[in-house]
Design a protein around this motif. Sequence first.
Motif, PDB file in Angstrom:
ATOM      1  N   ARG A  38      -8.683   1.607  -3.274  1.00 51.30           N
ATOM      2  CA  ARG A  38      -8.117   2.951  -3.164  1.00 51.30           C
ATOM      3  C   ARG A  38      -9.035   3.781  -2.270  1.00 51.30           C
ATOM      4  NH1 ARG A  38      -7.664   7.663  -6.636  1.00 51.30           N
ATOM      5  NH2 ARG A  38      -9.366   6.787  -7.863  1.00 51.30           N
ATOM      6  N   LYS A  49      -3.588   3.421  -1.976  1.00 52.39           N
ATOM      7  CA  LYS A  49      -4.023   2.300  -2.810  1.00 52.39           C
ATOM      8  C   LYS A  49      -3.374   1.032  -2.287  1.00 52.39           C
ATOM      9  CE  LYS A  49      -4.359   0.555  -7.548  1.00 52.39           C
ATOM     10  NZ  LYS A  49      -4.014   0.801  -8.972  1.00 52.39           N
ATOM     11  N   THR A  74      -2.889  -3.014  -2.575  1.00 52.08           N
ATOM     12  CA  THR A  74      -2.980  -4.053  -3.602  1.00 52.08           C
ATOM     13  C   THR A  74      -2.512  -5.396  -3.053  1.00 52.08           C
ATOM     14  OG1 THR A  74      -0.740  -3.605  -4.434  1.00 52.08           O
ATOM     15  CG2 THR A  74      -2.560  -2.408  -5.467  1.00 52.08           C
ATOM     16  N   TYR A  75      -3.124  -6.450  -3.570  1.00 51.87           N
ATOM     17  CA  TYR A  75      -2.735  -7.821  -3.224  1.00 51.87           C
ATOM     18  C   TYR A  75      -2.600  -8.586  -4.537  1.00 51.87           C
ATOM     19  CZ  TYR A  75      -2.681 -12.287  -0.734  1.00 51.87           C
ATOM     20  OH  TYR A  75      -2.308 -13.502  -0.226  1.00 51.87           O
ATOM     21  N   ARG A  76      -1.403  -9.088  -4.788  1.00 55.37           N
ATOM     22  CA  ARG A  76      -1.152  -9.822  -6.033  1.00 55.37           C
ATOM     23  C   ARG A  76      -0.836 -11.284  -5.742  1.00 55.37           C
ATOM     24  NH1 ARG A  76       2.412  -6.168 -10.305  1.00 55.37           N
ATOM     25  NH2 ARG A  76       0.984  -4.384 -10.352  1.00 55.37           N
ATOM     26  N   VAL A 113       0.857  -1.189   0.000  1.00 53.39           N
ATOM     27  CA  VAL A 113       0.000   0.000   0.000  1.00 53.39           C
ATOM     28  C   VAL A 113       0.883   1.225   0.000  1.00 53.39           C
ATOM     29  CG1 VAL A 113      -0.297   0.221   2.493  1.00 53.39           C
ATOM     30  CG2 VAL A 113      -2.025   1.139   0.969  1.00 53.39           C
ATOM     31  N   GLN A 149      -4.745  -9.510  -9.364  1.00 50.41           N
ATOM     32  CA  GLN A 149      -4.603  -8.484  -8.334  1.00 50.41           C
ATOM     33  C   GLN A 149      -5.969  -7.991  -7.864  1.00 50.41           C
ATOM     34  OE1 GLN A 149      -1.712  -5.045  -8.639  1.00 50.41           O
ATOM     35  NE2 GLN A 149      -3.606  -3.892  -8.909  1.00 50.41           N
ATOM     36  N   SER A 150      -6.100  -7.823  -6.566  1.00 50.97           N
ATOM     37  CA  SER A 150      -7.222  -7.087  -6.007  1.00 50.97           C
ATOM     38  C   SER A 150      -6.675  -5.794  -5.426  1.00 50.97           C
ATOM     39  CB  SER A 150      -7.938  -7.904  -4.922  1.00 50.97           C
ATOM     40  OG  SER A 150      -7.043  -8.255  -3.886  1.00 50.97           O
ATOM     41  N   TYR A 151      -7.497  -4.749  -5.444  1.00 47.83           N
ATOM     42  CA  TYR A 151      -7.022  -3.461  -4.937  1.00 47.83           C
ATOM     43  C   TYR A 151      -8.179  -2.668  -4.352  1.00 47.83           C
ATOM     44  CZ  TYR A 151      -9.156  -0.919  -8.817  1.00 47.83           C
ATOM     45  OH  TYR A 151     -10.069  -0.371  -9.680  1.00 47.83           O
TER      46      TYR A 151
END
Length: 264
Positions: free
Chosen positions: A178, A156, A158-160, A132, A174-176
């Motif tokens: 913001r 923001k 993010t998880y990849r 983040v 990826q989920s994100y």
Amino acid sequence: MKKALLTFLLVPFLIGGYSINTQAAEITETEDSNVIETPKDYMNYLEDNINNNSIEDDEKESAKEVLDQFKELSKEDQEKFINYMNDPDVAQDILEADNSPLAETEGNVDEDGEETTSLYDGDVEVTKEVNVAPQINTMSAYSLAKASAAKIVTHKATYRSIHRLMGINVITTQSYVRYYSDGKKVTKILDAGGIVIKNWYPAIRLTKSEKKPYINSAKTRAYETVIWEWNFVHKSLGLVMGTREQRVYGTYNGYQGGTDILIK
């Protein structure tokens, strides 16, 4: 013989009910336009995408990167790569690998948390990565002035999930989320969702559904959850392999975390 090894690297970094039946099931229609039986087939598949004017430039660059890395493999490793790619058991193992969450840890905006699961003596790897960071504000001058006075920052998270065959990144999802934070609470979610950043694994079809992002009742976290369905489609074989829930959250004060788990 398949051997699973879990390695863990964690460095400082910032960053309602749901039920799906994931029993393997037949897909009524299969696609065989991208059947990959030889290393040459895979190189042709990537080159076709590089030369496809209907796809975005970043996708072309992604395909070229994979092609260059694939060409650097030995002939033996190229054959092994293709064998892994065409094996539904390998695809299932990739799907099921590493269901543990990344722990919540105080973060730094420039660094990531990373955890990797290795399969098949390291030939196959699944990496989870969470980050983040503050974003450049796009508010109006008046709103930005008010936000600065209130110390509002746009983040923001993010998880990849990164999936590699023979060291080559072939699938990344990826989920994100913001959101705004004023240093005391999460004040607003701006946008959220799921993205297929990369999929150069022709037998795998990914579909997604995005849950509505939310701020928890204490207003300390912003969450987003994306549901990914994995289908293995190869020649006359079509399987619904399973469904993963990929969740990310960022907090008001520089903590973060996420999970990527198989839903049973």
